[in-house]
Design a protein around this motif. Structure first.
Motif, short mmCIF file in Angstrom:
data_model
loop_
_atom_site.label_atom_id
_atom_site.label_comp_id
_atom_site.label_asym_id
_atom_site.label_seq_id
_atom_site.Cartn_x
_atom_site.Cartn_y
_atom_site.Cartn_z
N VAL A 194 44.05 -108.97 28.23
CA VAL A 194 44.94 -109.24 27.10
C VAL A 194 44.95 -108.10 26.09
O VAL A 194 45.92 -107.94 25.33
N ASN A 195 43.92 -107.27 26.08
CA ASN A 195 43.89 -106.15 25.12
C ASN A 195 44.45 -104.85 25.68
O ASN A 195 44.83 -103.97 24.91
N ARG A 196 44.54 -104.73 27.00
CA ARG A 196 44.90 -103.44 27.58
C ARG A 196 46.11 -103.47 28.51
O ARG A 196 46.72 -102.43 28.77
N ALA A 202 53.90 -111.72 22.14
CA ALA A 202 53.11 -112.10 20.97
C ALA A 202 51.70 -111.53 21.03
O ALA A 202 51.15 -111.10 20.02
N ILE A 203 51.13 -111.51 22.22
CA ILE A 203 49.79 -110.93 22.39
C ILE A 203 49.82 -109.44 22.07
O ILE A 203 48.94 -108.92 21.37
N GLU A 204 50.86 -108.74 22.56
CA GLU A 204 50.95 -107.31 22.29
C GLU A 204 51.04 -107.05 20.78
O GLU A 204 50.38 -106.14 20.25
N GLN A 207 47.72 -105.35 18.08
CA GLN A 207 47.86 -104.15 17.26
C GLN A 207 47.06 -104.29 15.97
O GLN A 207 46.60 -103.30 15.40
N LYS A 208 46.88 -105.52 15.52
CA LYS A 208 46.13 -105.78 14.29
C LYS A 208 44.63 -105.82 14.56
O LYS A 208 43.83 -105.27 13.79
N ALA A 209 44.25 -106.49 15.62
CA ALA A 209 42.83 -106.60 15.99
C ALA A 209 42.75 -107.04 17.44
O ALA A 209 43.59 -107.81 17.91
#
Length: 341
Positions: free
Chosen positions: A147-149, A174-176, A180-182
């Motif tokens: 989910v982060n990459r 929405a995940i992308e 970006q924030k955390a």
């Protein structure tokens, strides 16, 4: 259709469920364990199937990729008097540990165990906050890595194909934006975002994050690929008359098992307008009416059994078929291989 994840405090994906072997009597009926036989339990977990097979008099070679399950099973190994061998490995690796045509049975219970769900630190549950992990073997790419990459398009494919999530694109975008924030680090963090993007409607029986969590878990552990490889390995490991019994919990798994048995128990056929195709020997005969599902009493006592389907076959004396994954409906989701680097 996805696996029945239940609702409320009995949610298989999110809530506490006491470990109860699913379709145990039906598994034993199909497997027919007996003295002087050797059975592989490819998914040891808490040892429910293994204990029943040992009680029937057979020897068991059990596999689990989870080191915690191996450690917890040490007492059972000790108490078995040499009749149980417990191996820390993926079940697809069974031919590295047993000889071809040597087994009287193989049983597989596909999916996550209730023990793993109950441990918040394993990250399988969105009802218990913990690290966003989901790795059965506790190594390799985690759910947080995905989910982060991963690219939104890749996440959309994972959520849509492996979770059959109809809002896959919306959730991925929405995940992308949120990462970006955390970065995403916990299960509740991800589940909370999904609830905002795709809120639960009154008629919904499952939590809105259920399908995404299922998809992540399936992808991270390569569950469908593992299942396909294991079916081919079991075919080679079973002696004539040996039984293969598989319990699956959602349609993607069941389709693979069904297609495997159809291919191995069927006959090659051609069009009446084309030259005759040579008949191919069946390597399995189906055992009983399929699929076998849980009765009302078991579903009431054990919610996890509601979506369970059992399929089984008996090995013939024909040579094993080619291990061709193209005959099985396994989605090709190799796009995120770079996440492992």
């Amino acid at each position: 259709m996805v696996a029945d994840m239940g609702d409320g405090e009995t949610d298989v994906q999110g809530g506490p469920v006491r470990h109860i072997p699913v379709l145990l009597q039906e598994v034993l009926t199909a497997l027919e364990p007996a003295s002087d036989e050797t059975i592989v339990d490819g998914t040891f977990g808490a040892g429910g199937y293994t204990a029943a097979i040992l009680e029937a008099g057979a020897d068991v070679v059990a596999f689990d990729r989870d080191p915690d399950a191996i450690a917890a099973g040490a007492a059972m190994v000790e108490a078995s008097g040499g009749k149980l061998k417990l191996i820390h490995a993926r079940f697809s690796e069974l031919l590295d540990h047993v000889a071809e045509a040597s087994l009287d049975g193989v049983v597989l219970d596909i999916g996550v165990s209730s023990m793993q769900i109950d441990e918040a630190e394993r990250g399988f549950s969105f009802m218990r906050d913990g690290p966003l992990d989901m790795r059965m073997g506790q190594s390799g790419v985690s759910a947080a890595d995905v989910v982060n990459r991963a690219k939104p398009s890749d996440m959309t494919r994972i959520f849509g194909i492996l979770g059959e999530e109809r809002h896959a694109g919306r959730i991925s975008r929405a995940i992308e934006a949120e990462r970006q924030k955390a970065p995403f680090e916990t299960t509740r963090q991800l589940a909370g975002l999904i609830e905002k993007v795709s809120p639960r409607r009154p008629q919904d029986k499952i939590h809105p994050a259920t399908r995404v969590f299922q998809a992540l878990r399936t992808y991270v552990n390569d569950e469908l690929g593992e299942l396909a490889r294991t079916l081919f390995a079991a075919e080679r490991a079973l002696k004539p008359g040996g039984r293969l019994v598989v319990v699956s919990f959602h349609s993607l798994e069941d389709r693979i098992v069904k297609r495997f048995f159809q291919d191995r128990a069927g006959k090659a056929s051609g069009s009446r307008h084309l030259p005759m195709v040579a008949e191919r020997q069946s390597t399995f005969t189906l055992i009983g009416k399929q699929p076998v599902t849980a009765g009302e009493a078991e579903c009431e006592a054990n919610p996890r059994s509601r979506s369970a389907k059992l399929r089984a076959g008996s090995r013939t004396g024909a040579p094993a078929g080619k291990a061709d994954a193209d005959i099985l409906p396994v989605p090709n989701l190799a796009a995120l291989a770079a996440l492992g680097g």
